[in-house]
Design a protein around this motif. Structure first.
Motif, PDB file in Angstrom:
ATOM      1  N   HIS A 104      33.131  39.467  43.018  1.00 58.97           N
ATOM      2  CA  HIS A 104      33.142  38.751  41.739  1.00 58.97           C
ATOM      3  C   HIS A 104      34.550  38.806  41.153  1.00 58.97           C
ATOM      4  O   HIS A 104      35.246  39.821  41.277  1.00 58.97           O
ATOM      5  CB  HIS A 104      32.135  39.369  40.774  1.00 58.97           C
TER       6      HIS A 104
ATOM      7  N   PRO B 115      33.998  36.599  49.978  1.00 63.16           N
ATOM      8  CA  PRO B 115      33.192  35.677  49.160  1.00 63.16           C
ATOM      9  C   PRO B 115      32.167  36.362  48.257  1.00 63.16           C
ATOM     10  O   PRO B 115      31.701  35.755  47.295  1.00 63.16           O
ATOM     11  CB  PRO B 115      32.500  34.793  50.213  1.00 63.16           C
ATOM     12  N   ASP B 116      31.802  37.606  48.554  1.00 64.82           N
ATOM     13  CA  ASP B 116      30.829  38.307  47.708  1.00 64.82           C
ATOM     14  C   ASP B 116      31.478  39.027  46.525  1.00 64.82           C
ATOM     15  O   ASP B 116      30.775  39.553  45.664  1.00 64.82           O
ATOM     16  CB  ASP B 116      30.048  39.336  48.538  1.00 64.82           C
TER      17      ASP B 116
ATOM     18  N   ASP C 103      26.572  37.012  38.133  1.00 67.33           N
ATOM     19  CA  ASP C 103      26.821  35.607  38.525  1.00 67.33           C
ATOM     20  C   ASP C 103      26.560  34.648  37.381  1.00 67.33           C
ATOM     21  O   ASP C 103      26.141  33.505  37.598  1.00 67.33           O
ATOM     22  CB  ASP C 103      25.980  35.208  39.746  1.00 67.33           C
TER      23      ASP C 103
ATOM     24  N   ASP D 161      33.445  45.770  43.417  1.00 64.10           N
ATOM     25  CA  ASP D 161      32.446  44.746  43.098  1.00 64.10           C
ATOM     26  C   ASP D 161      33.053  43.601  42.299  1.00 64.10           C
ATOM     27  O   ASP D 161      32.564  42.476  42.341  1.00 64.10           O
ATOM     28  CB  ASP D 161      31.302  45.358  42.279  1.00 64.10           C
TER      29      ASP D 161
ATOM     30  N   SER E 157      38.576  34.807  47.204  1.00 57.67           N
ATOM     31  CA  SER E 157      37.357  34.010  47.372  1.00 57.67           C
ATOM     32  C   SER E 157      37.156  33.628  48.834  1.00 57.67           C
ATOM     33  O   SER E 157      36.031  33.561  49.318  1.00 57.67           O
ATOM     34  CB  SER E 157      37.425  32.745  46.509  1.00 57.67           C
TER      35      SER E 157
END
Length: 230
Positions: free
Chosen positions: A93, A90-91, A137, A65, A86
């Protein structure tokens, strides 16, 4: 004997812990950071890497994650790895953990897709909250940096400078790092899946752009830029 559940009470949601990939080229640092993170019930280190390229590979073959990346690592820096991750994931973190209290690295980390920037010197104080913020986020800036960063940014805007531009391209940065680490053009080509001639062309462009004459000067520049350690 089972515990009775009060009728009408909301269900309790138990979230799985945040799965962390930890990348640092120093084993002792990874061990210490892992102790901090694994000591929290909502965080667990599921993968480790000793350089940026390995971090990218581990992120692709492991369910994670959050990636916690050091800046200065062999083969591929944490910032280079962050840019690659990235693009590919893209998901995912991303959090930068570094010894560099440096405004340029901070802005470069944001450009690369990181959601936070934590200093190793205060990792025991800030890292856990930074991990949680990144997964929510929410941007995390180490305490004490906000005022200096905002003041510096406003001064640049007042001068009409804006954010500092990159001196070299991402591909040139990758090649510069590998040249400074002592790899031959053939080895660099194999690592980056390009021809040795293409490597030589990028190398010539680097010398011209930076106004340098040889590999030694490129290596010194790479050290100053934080791409390799002295």
């Amino acid at each position: 004997m089972s515990t009775p559940v009060t009728q009408g009470s909301p269900p309790i949601t138990i979230r799985p812990p945040i799965r962390v990939l930890l990348a640092d080229d120093h084993t002792l640092v990874r061990r210490g950071v892992r102790l901090i993170l694994d000591g929290e019930p909502d965080l667990t280190v599921v993968a480790e890497a000793g350089d940026g390229a390995e971090a990218v590979a581990r992120a692709r073959d492991t369910e994670v994650d959050l990636a916690v990346l050091d800046v200065a690592m062999p083969r591929m820096t944490g910032l280079q790895a962050a840019r690659e991750l990235s693009r590919r994931l893209p998901d995912l973190h991303i959090l930068i953990l570094t010894m560099y209290d440096n405004e340029e690295y901070f802005f470069e980390a944001l450009r690369a897709g990181a959601g936070g920037y934590v200093l190793k010197s205060v990792a025991d104080r800030d890292l856990v909250e930074a991990c949680r913020a990144a997964v929510r986020d929410e941007p995390f800036i180490y305490p004490g940096a906000e005022r200096a960063l905002v003041r510096s940014y406003l001064e640049r805007l007042h001068r009409g400078d804006g954010l500092p531009e990159r001196a070299i391209t991402e591909r040139e940065e990758e090649i510069l790092k590998l040249v400074a680490e002592g790899h031959t053009s053939k080895e660099i080509g194999e690592l980056l899946f390009i021809s040795a001639k293409t490597v030589e062309r990028h190398r010539a462009n680097l010398l011209q752009k930076l106004g340098m004459r040889d590999r030694l000067e490129l290596t010194r520049y790479a050290i100053r830029a934080g791409l390799i350690e002295a």
